[in-house]
Design a protein around this motif. Structure first.
Motif, short mmCIF file in Angstrom:
data_model
loop_
_atom_site.label_atom_id
_atom_site.label_comp_id
_atom_site.label_asym_id
_atom_site.label_seq_id
_atom_site.Cartn_x
_atom_site.Cartn_y
_atom_site.Cartn_z
N ALA A 139 -1.71 -16.75 -15.01
CA ALA A 139 -2.93 -17.35 -15.72
C ALA A 139 -2.84 -18.76 -15.85
O ALA A 139 -1.67 -19.37 -16.13
N ARG A 141 0.28 -23.18 -17.24
CA ARG A 141 0.53 -21.70 -16.62
C ARG A 141 1.16 -20.77 -17.37
O ARG A 141 2.11 -21.02 -17.75
N ARG A 142 0.87 -19.53 -17.45
CA ARG A 142 1.48 -18.57 -18.28
C ARG A 142 1.46 -17.39 -17.40
O ARG A 142 0.42 -16.98 -16.94
N THR A 143 2.65 -16.48 -17.11
CA THR A 143 2.61 -15.50 -16.44
C THR A 143 2.32 -14.11 -17.22
O THR A 143 2.58 -14.38 -18.71
N ARG A 185 5.43 -22.36 -8.80
CA ARG A 185 5.20 -21.22 -9.52
C ARG A 185 5.16 -20.13 -8.49
O ARG A 185 4.74 -20.43 -7.36
N SER A 230 -4.43 -18.23 -11.34
CA SER A 230 -5.89 -17.58 -11.97
C SER A 230 -6.49 -18.32 -13.00
O SER A 230 -5.91 -18.12 -14.07
N ASP A 242 7.56 -14.08 -17.40
CA ASP A 242 7.40 -15.67 -16.88
C ASP A 242 8.77 -15.97 -16.96
O ASP A 242 9.14 -16.52 -15.86
#
Lengths: 315, 294, 337
Positions: free
Chosen positions: B230, B238-240, C23, C28, C46
């Motif tokens: 995201a 950003r952050r997963t 990344r 998104s 992450d």
């Protein structure tokens, strides 16, 4: 499938293959060598950049052995008087480098059981010994025959030569030979009167004996030829050693030419022992995997943040 | 029937039905469609006044004048109609770019043009300011030009949502007059309650019509298992996320709670936002507009 | 200890920092991420992706540098001793015990000694062994080592015919010096193998006494007695001359006894007797010793590649699982009833 999935998948597969470690076999030429070092007194002359010839030889040989491919075998011996003595039969250098280096370090003129230095006889002996051990010979010497050769010249080699290289050590200008007392202390240099300047009076007399002073066909057939001389000084007898080497299927190199020259000369004069070596393909595969993986990361790079995007980011 | 991009002028007539009526009377002399504070000619009776104070013998209240014991002549007064300025305050910060089931930037452009169209129908002045984060990206001066709606649509199509924060909104608010204005605040309201509080306080005492553009898919992400990277379009951070059923439920619950908190701030200010989820239903919008407390 | 065969490959290590700046998954857009709940699993994923990236690239680079576990040696507690073999290289050793040149089944003293010593060494894996030889001059053949192949090669080199004379005194000085220098723990022993002896000059006697006083060690003399020569234990007949010049073996024995070291002399007049004597020495020299055992060099590249493969597989799985926050299914802007 999408490229962004294929790249890391291929990298993973290649890395796995590298871990398994496939290899291709290639032929490798290895040589077994018996190194025989002259430890006679002339080797103590300090004309190798102020180091003694023996020290210079030791340092060079250690570096040379360390650079040989694993699997090569090197034996060690020394020479004095008229014969050589083997200390170590050829051993594999990678497992026993320490032992070889230790024995090399311990080589000393004090090991000599005689003061003579009959190079050609010693060389012949060392060649026979090397042939027994199925090895080539590296004979490290300065070429100073003491006492001088008889008028008949050097003995020829009986038997077949295994091949090898004479490694000449010493400078080109004659230098004084250090003299030691019984307890091993240095007490100056040899004088002209301390050494034998002419060949021993055995064998046929020289051709020019009649023109020499004091010649008498019955009482003095050799003439007075050993009154003066400079056998108390020592230089590298390169020409003499080249002749000796040529007659025995050997090469001649100077110590100062370095290890590559020695290896080249050995390759020329000593038959190789063919072995198969296995070369791993792992580095190639891993390098490929690295390129793919880095590409997979770099492909994810795009202009910083789509802040001004009116369009969607997800595609 | 559905209406989809490309937006064109033909579709804008659909917004003609939008109308707004303020609860209070407005001062002002120009005649328009809204109840004015001024007394004058109109249809809605206001009060009676002595003829001397309001010398309009045409609207003499005969009954009252006859029955008056002192014989004072009275005239009837009616509320004058006046116009107002419809100000479209558009929050075009970068968050508007995020899109799931709604093209919120498209919705905002369409709404802006539609309100401009409706304002022209209602003979109101229309102005607009597009606030993108810290700067005002576009400002439309108040006007009654006939082609304003189409112009606005074209202008906004050339711009993109960008920037972060509410500074431009506050700055645009400070320049607005306090009288005879209706502020239509169109935003995705991706704000903290404190930020909303700040904006609403700054807008006081003007009547405000908040229009809340919502994206259902962003509010309720799918529960499908997977990994999401995201990215906040405003900050670029950003952050997963590890998406799963529980995660989706948690996100949806958090979004619901955030909306509830914002609604509470609105009602503190006596407002009820008109919420547009994913697409505009014009009739629904007109109905909501009618109900809106202005 | 870990070494690198191709350390230059580490110059590629900055590649491993790529995941810090890039990344792995596709972005998104989600508004106000800071207002959305964070969960531990997501944070772990992450960081995990970043770590996998660094690990994958780093492991590949490290693998290219070809790391290896340095061979060498491990300290190991064994049974044995620090042993210096002092071998007589005089030419008389090339004769048989009968005093003749070897022929047929009869083997020379040197070859018998060599064979028996080979067996002795092969049966004692924990000894640290050094070899010295002497004739007119003492010579260091092999410094103290644990390497069995080096010891075997030095012993096998004894097959070469010997040299002239016997100067046992200086040989002993060298051997005892080697044993004394040995810094390792454990017992020290010098085994002298000779078929004769010589007069030890007074200065050498003093040196030997000093060495003996400095460092205690066990002394063994394996005397290979030829037929006809006098034994070392034989007392001279009354009236018979008893001088070091005439009976050097007997006087060497007396001298060694006088060194005040644990000293044993064995007289062997046949290969069988030599074997028995060597076995006896072996029995007496079985003491705990801290020695080193060689450890072959072990390549670690495969491990790096395996780690990289797993990391890359993990990353592939992450991409296979990647999804957008919300499926892009944009509804129409306007809906009319």
């Amino acid at each position: 499938m999408k490229l962004r999935l294929i790249l890391p998948l291929a990298a993973s597969a290649l890395a796995l293959l590298a871990a398994i470690g496939p290899g291709v076999t290639s032929r490798q030429a290895l040589r077994d060598v018996l190194v025989v070092v002259d430890i006679s007194r002339s080797m103590n002359v300090r004309d190798m950049d102020s180091a003694s010839r023996l020290d210079a030889a030791r340092a060079m040989l250690k570096g040379w052995i360390a650079g040989l491919p694993c699997g090569s075998r090197v034996g060690l011996g020394f020479f004095t008087e008229r014969r050589s003595l083997t200390l170590l039969d050829p051993v594999e250098i990678c497992t026993d480098y320490a032992a070889l280096a230790g024995t090399l370090d311990a080589l000393d003129w004090r090991m000599a059981w005689e003061g003579d230095s009959m190079i050609s006889k010693g060389l012949n002996h060392a060649l026979r010994r090397a042939a027994d051990l199925h090895a080539g010979l590296v004979f490290v010497t300065d070429g100073q025959e003491a006492p001088p050769l008889p008028y008949s010249g050097p003995d020829a080699l009986r038997g077949t030569s295994p091949g090898g290289v004479i490694l000449g050590v010493g400078g080109d200008t004659p230098a004084p030979i250090p003299k030691f007392d019984d307890l091993g202390r240095e007490v100056g240099f040899y004088e002209a009167g301390d050494v034998q300047n002419a060949p021993a009076r055995i064998g046929p007399p020289p051709a020019d004996a009649e023109s020499r002073p004091g010649y008498n066909p019955r009482n003095n057939p050799y003439g007075e030829s050993d009154l003066t001389g400079n056998e108390h000084l020592s230089a590298l007898r390169a020409d003499y050693l080249t002749t000796l080497a040529g007659a025995r299927g050997m090469g001649f190199q100077r110590l100062t030419d370095g290890a590559p020259a020695l290896n080249a000369a050995l390759a020329q004069h000593v038959p190789a022992r063919e072995t198969t070596a296995r070369r791993s393909l792992a580095p190639v595969l891993a390098a490929l995997a690295l390129i793919l993986l880095a590409a997979a990361w770099l492909a994810g790079w795009r202009a910083p943040a789509p802040r001004s995007a009116g369009k969607e980011i997800w595609r | 029937m559905s209406f989809d991009a490309p937006l064109d002028a033909a579709g804008l007539h659909l917004f003609d039905v939008l109308a707004w009526r303020l609860a209070r009377a407005l001062p002002g002399l120009r005649s328009g469609g809204h109840l004015g504070r001024m007394r004058g000619a109109g249809e809605i009776f206001a009060d009676v006044a002595p003829l001397l104070a309001h010398p309009d013998p045409r609207r003499l209240d005969l009954r009252r004048s006859i029955s008056d014991p002192f014989g004072t002549l009275s005239t009837r007064r009616f509320q004058a109609r006046t116009d107002l300025r419809l100000h479209l305050l558009l929050d075009g910060s970068a968050s508007l770019a995020a899109s799931g089931s709604a093209d919120r930037w498209g919705l905002m452009r369409l709404l802006a043009a539609g309100f401009a169209q409706a304002a022209r129908r209602g003979q109101d002045l229309c102005a607009a300011s597009l606030c993108c984060g810290a700067g005002i990206a576009h400002q439309e001066p108040p006007s009654r030009r006939p082609g304003l709606a189409q112009e606005l649509l074209a202008t906004l199509s050339g711009l993109h949502p960008q920037g972060r924060g509410i500074d431009a909104l506050l700055a645009a608010t400070a320049e607005l007059p306090t009288e005879r204005i209706l502020v239509v605040l169109v935003s995705d309201f991706e704000l903290t309650p404190a930020e909303l509080q700040q904006i609403l306080t700054a807008l006081r005492p003007r009547p405000v019509l908040p229009i809340w553009l919502r994206d259902r898919a962003l509010e309720q992400p799918a529960p499908r298992f997977g990994l999401i990277d995201a990215q906040d379009p405003e900050t670029g951070r950003r952050r997963t996320q590890l998406a799963a059923r529980r995660w989706a439920a948690r996100q949806a619950a958090a979004a619901t709670a955030a909306r509830a908190a914002l609604r509470a701030v609105f009602s503190e200010h006596g407002l009820r936002p008109v919420e547009i989820a994913d697409s505009i239903e014009v009739a629904e919008l007109a109905a909501r507009l009618d109900e809106a407390p202005l | 200890m870990i070494g690198l065969t191709q350390p230059w490959a580490l110059a590629l290590l900055p590649l491993a920092a790529l995941p810090l700046f890039l990344r792995w998954l596709r972005a998104s857009a989600v508004p106000r991420l800071d207002l959305r709940p964070v969960d531990g699993a997501s944070r772990a994923v992450d960081h995990g992706l970043k770590a996998l990236g660094i690990l994958g690239l780093g492991a590949l680079v490290l693998g290219l540098a070809q790391p290896y576990l340095r061979g060498g040696s491990v300290v190991h507690r064994g049974i044995g001793t620090n042993l210096v073999l002092l071998i007589d290289r005089s030419s008389s050793m090339d004769d048989t015990f009968a005093g003749r040149s070897p022929s047929g089944a009869e083997e020379s003293k040197a070859s018998a000694a060599r064979r028996i010593l080979m067996d002795f060494i092969a049966g004692r894996p924990d000894d640290r062994i050094g070899i010295a030889a002497f004739s007119t001059a003492p010579m260091l053949v092999l410094p103290m080592t644990e390497s069995r192949s080096a010891i075997a090669s030095a012993v096998s080199a004894l097959a070469e015919p010997g040299l002239s004379q016997t100067d046992v005194g200086r040989g002993l000085t060298l051997a005892m010096g080697m044993a004394a220098q040995e810094a390792a723990t454990g017992a020290r022993a010098v085994v002298l193998v000779s078929d004769g002896a010589a007069v030890i000059s007074p200065e050498v006697q003093v040196m030997l006494r000093n060495l003996a006083a400095q460092q205690p060690m066990n002394l063994y003399w394996l005397y290979l007695r030829s037929k006809g020569s006098k034994g070392i234990f034989e007392q001279p007949q009354p009236g018979e001359a008893d001088t070091p010049q005439l009976r050097p073996e007997r006087h060497l024995h007396i001298f060694l006894q006088s060194l005040r070291l644990p000293y044993h002399a064995f007289e062997a007049d046949s290969p069988g007797a030599v074997e028995a004597a060597v076995a006896e020495i072996g029995r007496m020299e079985s003491r705990p010793i801290l020695t080193r055992r060689p450890v072959p060099r072990r390549e670690l590249g495969w491990l790096c590649y395996l780690i990289a493969a797993l990391a890359a597989a993990g990353l592939t799985a992450a991409r296979a699982l990647e999804r957008p926050w919300a499926e892009a299914r944009v509804k129409p802007l306007l809906v009319l009833p």
